[in-house]
Motif scaffolding. Structure first.
Motif, mmCIF file in Angstrom:
data_model
loop_
_atom_site.group_PDB
_atom_site.id
_atom_site.type_symbol
_atom_site.label_atom_id
_atom_site.label_comp_id
_atom_site.label_asym_id
_atom_site.label_seq_id
_atom_site.Cartn_x
_atom_site.Cartn_y
_atom_site.Cartn_z
ATOM 1 N N ILE A 28 0.833 -1.199 0.000
ATOM 2 C CA ILE A 28 0.000 0.000 0.000
ATOM 3 C C ILE A 28 0.869 1.250 0.000
ATOM 4 O O ILE A 28 0.719 2.120 -0.856
ATOM 5 C CB ILE A 28 -0.944 -0.016 1.223
ATOM 6 C CG1 ILE A 28 -1.907 -1.206 1.137
ATOM 7 C CG2 ILE A 28 -1.709 1.310 1.344
ATOM 8 C CD1 ILE A 28 -2.614 -1.535 2.428
ATOM 9 N N LEU A 33 -0.638 0.299 -4.008
ATOM 10 C CA LEU A 33 -1.851 -0.474 -4.270
ATOM 11 C C LEU A 33 -2.961 -0.052 -3.305
ATOM 12 O O LEU A 33 -2.702 0.409 -2.192
ATOM 13 C CB LEU A 33 -1.576 -1.968 -4.115
ATOM 14 C CG LEU A 33 -0.530 -2.564 -5.066
ATOM 15 C CD1 LEU A 33 -0.348 -4.051 -4.785
ATOM 16 C CD2 LEU A 33 -0.936 -2.335 -6.518
ATOM 17 N N SER A 55 -3.202 -5.071 0.819
ATOM 18 C CA SER A 55 -3.629 -4.871 -0.570
ATOM 19 C C SER A 55 -4.373 -6.094 -1.107
ATOM 20 O O SER A 55 -5.036 -6.014 -2.129
ATOM 21 C CB SER A 55 -2.416 -4.608 -1.463
ATOM 22 O OG SER A 55 -1.667 -5.802 -1.636
#
Length: 110
Positions: A28, A33, A55
């Motif tokens: 992340i 993501l 994620s």
């Protein structure tokens, strides 16, 4: 080890009321993501909100490596993915999975 975060400190805005820390993976914060899976467990201390963010692409080996997960202010993760904000007041035991292609999550536990 220095991490190259997707957002720079000056890009982080105050989006939510302060609610302590959380755990999130580098998928992340470094790879950028979206949050695909999140859950809230019992806090480990008074500075912990209990929220954990993933994620959905992490395998067990990735999660088991402590270098891939860090502690952040929940507001920081909200800046990475604003879709989590409506769910942050859910209680301990909440477990959510993103509905593919949307900014909405299904409550799968809690």
């Amino acid at each position: 080890m220095s991490k190259n975060f997707k957002l720079k400190p000056e890009e982080i805005k105050q989006l939510i009321n302060p609610m302590c820390g959380c755990l999130a993976t580098d998928k992340i914060t470094v790879d950028g993501l979206a949050v695909d899976y999140m859950y809230r467990e019992e806090a480990h201390n008074e500075l912990d909100s209990g929220w954990r963010f993933f994620s959905g692409t992490e395998d067990q080996a990735y999660v088991d490596d402590p270098d891939n997960t860090s502690v952040y202010d929940v507001n920081t993760i909200a800046n990475y993915d604003k879709a989590i904000i409506p769910y942050l007041q859910l209680p301990i035991g909440a477990e959510l999975e993103r509905i593919r292609g949307t900014d909405e999550f299904n409550l799968i536990a809690g």
